[in-house]
Motif scaffolding. Structure first.
Motif, PDB file in Angstrom:
ATOM      1  N   ASP A   1      55.612  52.797  45.680  1.00 23.22           N
ATOM      2  CA  ASP A   1      54.362  52.412  45.792  1.00 23.22           C
ATOM      3  C   ASP A   1      54.013  51.723  44.566  1.00 23.22           C
ATOM      4  OD1 ASP A   1      53.713  54.426  44.210  1.00 23.22           O
ATOM      5  OD2 ASP A   1      52.941  55.762  45.526  1.00 23.22           O
ATOM      6  N   ASP A   2      54.849  51.534  43.694  1.00 22.69           N
ATOM      7  CA  ASP A   2      54.373  50.901  42.228  1.00 22.69           C
ATOM      8  C   ASP A   2      54.921  49.384  42.302  1.00 22.69           C
ATOM      9  OD1 ASP A   2      54.170  50.781  39.768  1.00 22.69           O
ATOM     10  OD2 ASP A   2      56.253  51.442  39.002  1.00 22.69           O
ATOM     11  N   PHE A   3      54.000  48.764  42.633  1.00 23.04           N
ATOM     12  CA  PHE A   3      54.270  47.125  42.963  1.00 23.04           C
ATOM     13  C   PHE A   3      52.828  46.488  42.163  1.00 23.04           C
ATOM     14  CE2 PHE A   3      57.007  48.847  46.055  1.00 23.04           C
ATOM     15  CZ  PHE A   3      58.232  48.406  45.657  1.00 23.04           C
ATOM     16  N   THR A   4      53.198  45.322  41.700  1.00 24.82           N
ATOM     17  CA  THR A   4      51.779  44.629  41.403  1.00 24.82           C
ATOM     18  C   THR A   4      51.773  43.410  42.487  1.00 24.82           C
ATOM     19  OG1 THR A   4      52.486  44.767  39.126  1.00 24.82           O
ATOM     20  CG2 THR A   4      50.499  43.248  39.651  1.00 24.82           C
ATOM     21  N   ILE A   5      50.668  43.427  43.314  1.00 20.26           N
ATOM     22  CA  ILE A   5      50.694  42.527  44.484  1.00 20.26           C
ATOM     23  C   ILE A   5      49.681  41.265  43.838  1.00 20.26           C
ATOM     24  CG2 ILE A   5      49.798  42.064  46.935  1.00 20.26           C
ATOM     25  CD1 ILE A   5      52.126  44.387  46.455  1.00 20.26           C
ATOM     26  N   ILE A   6      50.530  40.113  43.761  1.00 20.49           N
ATOM     27  CA  ILE A   6      49.940  39.129  43.088  1.00 20.49           C
ATOM     28  C   ILE A   6      49.598  37.751  44.047  1.00 20.49           C
ATOM     29  CG2 ILE A   6      50.081  37.349  40.856  1.00 20.49           C
ATOM     30  CD1 ILE A   6      52.359  39.666  39.978  1.00 20.49           C
ATOM     31  N   HIS A   7      48.344  37.274  43.886  1.00 25.68           N
ATOM     32  CA  HIS A   7      48.511  36.261  44.951  1.00 25.68           C
ATOM     33  C   HIS A   7      48.852  34.886  44.208  1.00 25.68           C
ATOM     34  CE1 HIS A   7      46.767  32.857  47.157  1.00 25.68           C
ATOM     35  NE2 HIS A   7      46.304  33.868  48.066  1.00 25.68           N
ATOM     36  N   ILE A   8      49.345  34.007  44.650  1.00 24.38           N
ATOM     37  CA  ILE A   8      49.891  32.811  43.838  1.00 24.38           C
ATOM     38  C   ILE A   8      48.966  32.253  43.025  1.00 24.38           C
ATOM     39  CG2 ILE A   8      49.662  31.286  45.569  1.00 24.38           C
ATOM     40  CD1 ILE A   8      53.026  31.047  44.201  1.00 24.38           C
ATOM     41  N   LEU A   9      47.739  31.973  43.598  1.00 26.67           N
ATOM     42  CA  LEU A   9      46.529  31.639  42.567  1.00 26.67           C
ATOM     43  C   LEU A   9      46.390  32.290  41.213  1.00 26.67           C
ATOM     44  CD1 LEU A   9      43.887  29.983  42.151  1.00 26.67           C
ATOM     45  CD2 LEU A   9      42.679  31.738  43.493  1.00 26.67           C
ATOM     46  N   GLU A  10      46.623  33.643  41.443  1.00 25.73           N
ATOM     47  CA  GLU A  10      46.453  34.274  40.020  1.00 25.73           C
ATOM     48  C   GLU A  10      47.735  34.256  39.144  1.00 25.73           C
ATOM     49  OE1 GLU A  10      44.146  38.173  42.201  1.00 25.73           O
ATOM     50  OE2 GLU A  10      46.489  38.387  42.036  1.00 25.73           O
TER      51      GLU A  10
END
Lengths: 190, 313
Positions: free
Chosen positions: B133-142
């Motif tokens: 559960d150790d992930f950074t979920i990043i929107h491409i805009l960010e």
């Protein structure tokens, strides 16, 4: 709070408890009917959808009225209300819970009939997809399609079985087919 | 500045180069393959290596928000996908779609809750997957926002003269406001990118308003859905933008389609092209709108507007 609680009819307390026990949706008994959720609501601006009234109906235990109504199916799940609520009530989640209850009672299925193709596509291919523009993908140097390996499909089917999504989906698709047949029969009778 | 401090935690975790996992979106795959091409081509120039996997399944957002799937079901399906990413030794997951962004964020949060995690572990252990559960979920805009200085360095096209209105989409701004790097009530990421690249960010009254899709409303209450699109597009029409830039393929399709319906049903004649942020960045980086990005495949053709753009002098 005690005062609000006393408003809830003794015999119908279970509806309030049922919702409270489902998921963490914040202290919705603390709702002070300030109306922020209604003021910015796009569904409220265009229909009789009114979340303040929905909370009242939950507190008064009007379960049948609520889950049989069209009302809960008018929310856009845009979440503006949830982010503005001063009491941090998870309104969007609450709507999803009410829709779940409507589906469980069999009443809600008619609204989601259109989902049967999407659901079938997922159960069969592991993805939800429309018609692929294969030539365009190739021209752009992309793989022709969203490939899912056989190993992946068998693992996905295992998860669908173990979590009950397979049986739940089949039940839903059966209801959709029955409704569809019924509409054809009724159409013929007319 | 204060804004940035508030969102510092996640902002700091967003990488500026290196390997990232691109979570494949069903809508982009089938409806807008050009967006995927734009993302791949742009990120390559900007110093990223994109990894994907044929073992990844759909995020199932359309099922989850239509009540056809519960939390355990969604989380188990996603935990398997996350495990595949972990096996590639990657912690940064990039999404081009708000639906994938919301479900990924939700699944990671669910996996931190012991009661649901235990059930998921039990199921996945039978098919030899571990739970991470150790992930950074990043929107491409960010990601684009974070590497804006690099975009400016590689910039080939000037956006001068273009009035650009933004549409962020509900599932990015308000489903998990704790996992975004802007104020959900006053987002400014697209505006800042547009401004720095020479364009004119154009605000309008109904910027927060849903595109009209409402996840299921376009299908179950089409009249109501169109009414909401009408409210949004009327407000857009007042400020006369050249382009709408969005970050969600589902909103993109709704914003394009509704313009045709509104012309027939409401006598509102509009023809405002809609671009995904990845497509805008690819144009800024100098990719060819037709051969590289297939922008001519959009329902509302943006080529007429883009042909006036000039190279950086």
């Amino acid at each position: 709070m005690a005062e609000v609680e006393s408003k809830v009819k003794e015999s119908e307390l279970s509806f309030y408890d049922e919702i409270l026990n489902t998921e963490d949706i914040g202290p919705f008994i603390d709702c002070m009917t300030c109306g922020k959720c209604v003021g910015d609501c796009i569904a409220a601006a265009n229909t009789d959808f009114n979340f303040r009234q929905i909370i009242q109906k939950i507190l008064y235990g009007n379960k049948d009225e609520l889950i049989n109504s069209d009302e809960i199916w008018k929310c856009f799940l845009c979440g503006l209300c949830t982010i503005k609520c001063p009491k941090n009530i998870q309104i969007k989640k609450l709507i999803l819970i009410l829709r779940n209850l409507a589906l469980q009672s069999g009443k809600g299925c008619k609204y989601l009939k259109y989902m049967s193709d999407i659901l079938t596509s997922f159960l069969k291919h592991g993805i939800i997809t429309g018609r692929l523009n294969k030539n365009l993908r190739e021209e752009l140097g992309l793989p022709k399609e969203f490939k899912i390996s056989e190993k992946t499909m068998s693992e996905l089917k295992f998860i669908l079985d173990e979590t009950g999504l397979n049986s739940k989906s089949k039940e839903f698709l059966d209801i959709c087919t029955r409704e569809f047949m019924k509409s054809i029969v009724e159409g013929n009778e007319e | 500045m204060q804004e940035q401090l508030k969102y510092k935690n996640k902002y700091d975790l967003i990488p500026e180069s290196g390997e990232v996992y691109l979570f494949r979106s069903c809508t982009i795959n089938s409806l807008y393959p050009g967006v995927e091409a734009a993302t791949r081509k742009s990120l390559k120039i900007l110093g990223f290596t994109i990894l994907t996997s044929d073992e990844q399944t759909c995020c199932t957002d359309p099922l989850y928000y239509s009540n056809l799937e519960n939390d355990l079901q969604m989380t188990t399906i996603m935990a398997r996908n996350l495990s595949i990413v972990e096996n590639l030794h990657i912690k940064n997951i990039i999404t081009e779609c708000n639906g994938c962004f919301a479900t990924l964020t939700h699944a990671v949060q669910n996996l931190k809750k012991p009661e649901i995690r235990m059930k998921v572990e039990e199921i996945l252990s039978k098919i030899n997957y571990k739970v991470y559960d150790d992930f950074t979920i990043i929107h491409i805009l960010e990601l684009y926002y974070k590497i804006l200085p690099k975009i400016l360095k590689y910039r080939k096209i000037d956006l001068s003269g273009l009035k650009i209105a933004s549409h962020y989409g509900c599932n990015y701004l308000r489903t998990h406001p704790e996992n975004i790097i802007t104020n959900p009530l006053l987002p400014d990421l697209i505006e800042k990118i547009v401004e720095k690249c020479g364009g004119t960010p154009t605000l309008y009254t109904e910027r927060d308003c849903c595109c009209g899709a409402g996840i299921i409303q376009r299908n179950i209450n089409p009249d109501l859905s169109l009414e909401v699109s009408y409210q949004k597009m009327r407000s857009l029409a007042e400020v006369e933008p050249d382009l709408i830039v969005t970050i969600c393929p589902f909103c993109m399709s709704t914003l394009e389609n509704c313009q045709f319906s509104l012309e027939v049903e409401k006598d509102l004649e509009l023809s405002i092209p809609v671009l995904h942020i990845s497509e805008l960045i690819a144009i800024i980086l100098g990719f060819d709108p037709i051969s590289d990005l297939a922008l001519n495949s959009h329902k509302i053709n943006p080529l007429d507007i883009l042909k006036n753009l000039k190279p950086i002098s």
